[in-house]
Design a protein around this motif. Structure first.
Motif, short mmCIF file in Angstrom:
data_model
loop_
_atom_site.label_atom_id
_atom_site.label_comp_id
_atom_site.label_asym_id
_atom_site.label_seq_id
_atom_site.Cartn_x
_atom_site.Cartn_y
_atom_site.Cartn_z
N SER A 16 13.79 22.64 0.63
CA SER A 16 14.11 23.66 1.63
C SER A 16 12.92 23.96 2.51
CB SER A 16 14.62 24.93 0.95
OG SER A 16 13.60 25.52 0.18
N ALA A 17 11.71 23.88 1.97
CA ALA A 17 10.50 24.11 2.78
C ALA A 17 10.34 23.02 3.83
CB ALA A 17 9.27 24.16 1.89
N ASN A 18 10.74 21.81 3.53
CA ASN A 18 10.61 20.71 4.47
C ASN A 18 11.83 20.56 5.37
OD1 ASN A 18 8.08 19.97 3.57
ND2 ASN A 18 8.93 18.75 1.90
N ALA A 19 12.87 21.35 5.17
CA ALA A 19 14.09 21.22 5.95
C ALA A 19 13.88 21.63 7.40
CB ALA A 19 15.21 22.05 5.33
N VAL A 20 12.93 22.51 7.65
CA VAL A 20 12.64 22.96 9.00
C VAL A 20 11.52 22.08 9.55
CG1 VAL A 20 11.87 24.88 10.42
CG2 VAL A 20 13.31 25.30 8.44
N ALA A 21 11.89 21.11 10.36
CA ALA A 21 10.90 20.18 10.91
C ALA A 21 10.45 20.69 12.27
CB ALA A 21 11.51 18.80 11.03
N ASP A 22 9.15 20.89 12.42
CA ASP A 22 8.62 21.36 13.69
C ASP A 22 8.61 20.25 14.72
OD1 ASP A 22 8.15 23.78 12.48
OD2 ASP A 22 6.04 23.41 12.11
N VAL A 23 8.80 20.65 15.98
CA VAL A 23 8.69 19.74 17.12
C VAL A 23 7.24 19.83 17.59
CG1 VAL A 23 9.46 19.31 19.48
CG2 VAL A 23 11.09 20.14 17.77
N LYS A 24 6.54 18.73 17.62
CA LYS A 24 5.15 18.73 18.06
C LYS A 24 5.10 18.52 19.57
CE LYS A 24 3.61 19.09 13.89
NZ LYS A 24 3.29 20.41 13.41
N GLU A 99 -8.87 38.21 23.56
CA GLU A 99 -8.89 36.77 23.29
C GLU A 99 -8.46 36.45 21.86
OE1 GLU A 99 -9.24 34.34 25.61
OE2 GLU A 99 -9.16 36.04 26.97
N LYS A 100 -7.49 37.18 21.36
CA LYS A 100 -6.90 36.90 20.06
C LYS A 100 -5.56 36.19 20.30
CE LYS A 100 -5.57 38.93 15.69
NZ LYS A 100 -5.45 40.13 14.88
N TYR A 101 -5.37 35.05 19.65
CA TYR A 101 -4.19 34.23 19.87
C TYR A 101 -3.41 34.05 18.58
CZ TYR A 101 -6.05 33.05 24.44
OH TYR A 101 -6.51 33.13 25.73
N GLU A 102 -2.10 33.83 18.73
CA GLU A 102 -1.26 33.47 17.59
C GLU A 102 -0.62 32.12 17.87
OE1 GLU A 102 2.39 35.56 16.48
OE2 GLU A 102 2.73 36.08 18.57
N ASP A 103 -0.39 31.37 16.81
CA ASP A 103 0.25 30.06 16.92
C ASP A 103 1.75 30.21 16.75
OD1 ASP A 103 -2.25 28.96 17.13
OD2 ASP A 103 -2.31 28.20 15.08
N CYS A 104 2.50 29.54 17.61
CA CYS A 104 3.95 29.48 17.49
C CYS A 104 4.35 28.01 17.47
CB CYS A 104 4.62 30.18 18.67
SG CYS A 104 4.30 31.97 18.73
N ALA A 105 5.11 27.64 16.45
CA ALA A 105 5.59 26.27 16.32
C ALA A 105 7.01 26.20 16.86
CB ALA A 105 5.57 25.84 14.86
N VAL A 106 7.31 25.11 17.56
CA VAL A 106 8.67 24.88 18.01
C VAL A 106 9.42 24.24 16.85
CG1 VAL A 106 10.15 23.71 19.69
CG2 VAL A 106 7.91 24.58 20.40
N VAL A 107 10.38 24.97 16.29
CA VAL A 107 11.15 24.49 15.15
C VAL A 107 12.25 23.55 15.60
CG1 VAL A 107 12.62 25.21 13.22
CG2 VAL A 107 10.66 26.60 13.87
N GLU A 108 12.97 23.97 16.65
CA GLU A 108 14.03 23.15 17.24
C GLU A 108 13.96 23.30 18.75
OE1 GLU A 108 17.97 24.03 15.82
OE2 GLU A 108 17.29 24.14 13.75
N MET A 109 14.30 22.22 19.45
CA MET A 109 14.30 22.29 20.90
C MET A 109 15.19 21.20 21.47
SD MET A 109 11.04 22.02 23.43
CE MET A 109 11.03 23.04 24.87
N ASP A 110 16.00 21.60 22.46
CA ASP A 110 16.73 20.63 23.26
C ASP A 110 16.63 21.10 24.71
OD1 ASP A 110 18.75 22.60 23.65
OD2 ASP A 110 19.92 21.85 21.96
N GLU A 111 17.41 20.53 25.59
CA GLU A 111 17.32 20.89 27.01
C GLU A 111 17.67 22.35 27.28
OE1 GLU A 111 16.14 18.90 29.42
OE2 GLU A 111 15.72 17.51 27.78
#
Length: 128
Positions: A16-24, A99-111
């Protein structure tokens, strides 16, 4: 039998942890434009809270956030913050002017749609 149960439980957790694949992301070209942030949630399978916020990713690394805070009574606000794409992630300013930043990963993406996983929230977006 207990060993098999434990092994199956561990396998389920890792699966289940690997089920969410990030879009790089290689750069910001897939982000540029306006996105309607329709909802936020603590997890993909948790209740979604509806939002009325627009994010406009500009080519120059500016993210224009437009929304209304109904609790404050201020009305609609537009806030520019900085963002960049590095190591496949969106790195966005937490607060304008700091100048404090947070990382956001794209989990899913289409057009048309995108799901972001930021530090504490999942954001569900639709391209405008």
């Amino acid at each position: 039998m207990k060993t098999i149960t434990i092994a199956l439980s561990l396998f389920a957790v890792f699966a289940s942890a690997n089920a969410v694949a990030d879009v790089k992301l290689a750069d910001n070209s897939k982000l540029v434009g306006k996105w309607q942030v329709t909802a936020e949630a603590l997890a993909l399978d948790r209740e979604k809270k509806k939002l009325q916020v627009t994010w406009e990713f500009q080519k120059d690394g500016t993210l224009i956030t437009t929304g209304e805070d109904a609790r404050s009574g201020i009305g609609e606000m537009t806030i520019p913050i900085k963002y960049s794409v590095a190591d496949g992630l969106i790195k966005k300013q937490v607060t304008p002017g700091r100048e404090k930043y947070e990382d956001c990963a794209v989990v899913e993406m289409d057009e048309k749609d995108m799901i972001l996983k930021c530090k504490f929230l999942y954001l569900f977006m639709t391209r405008k």
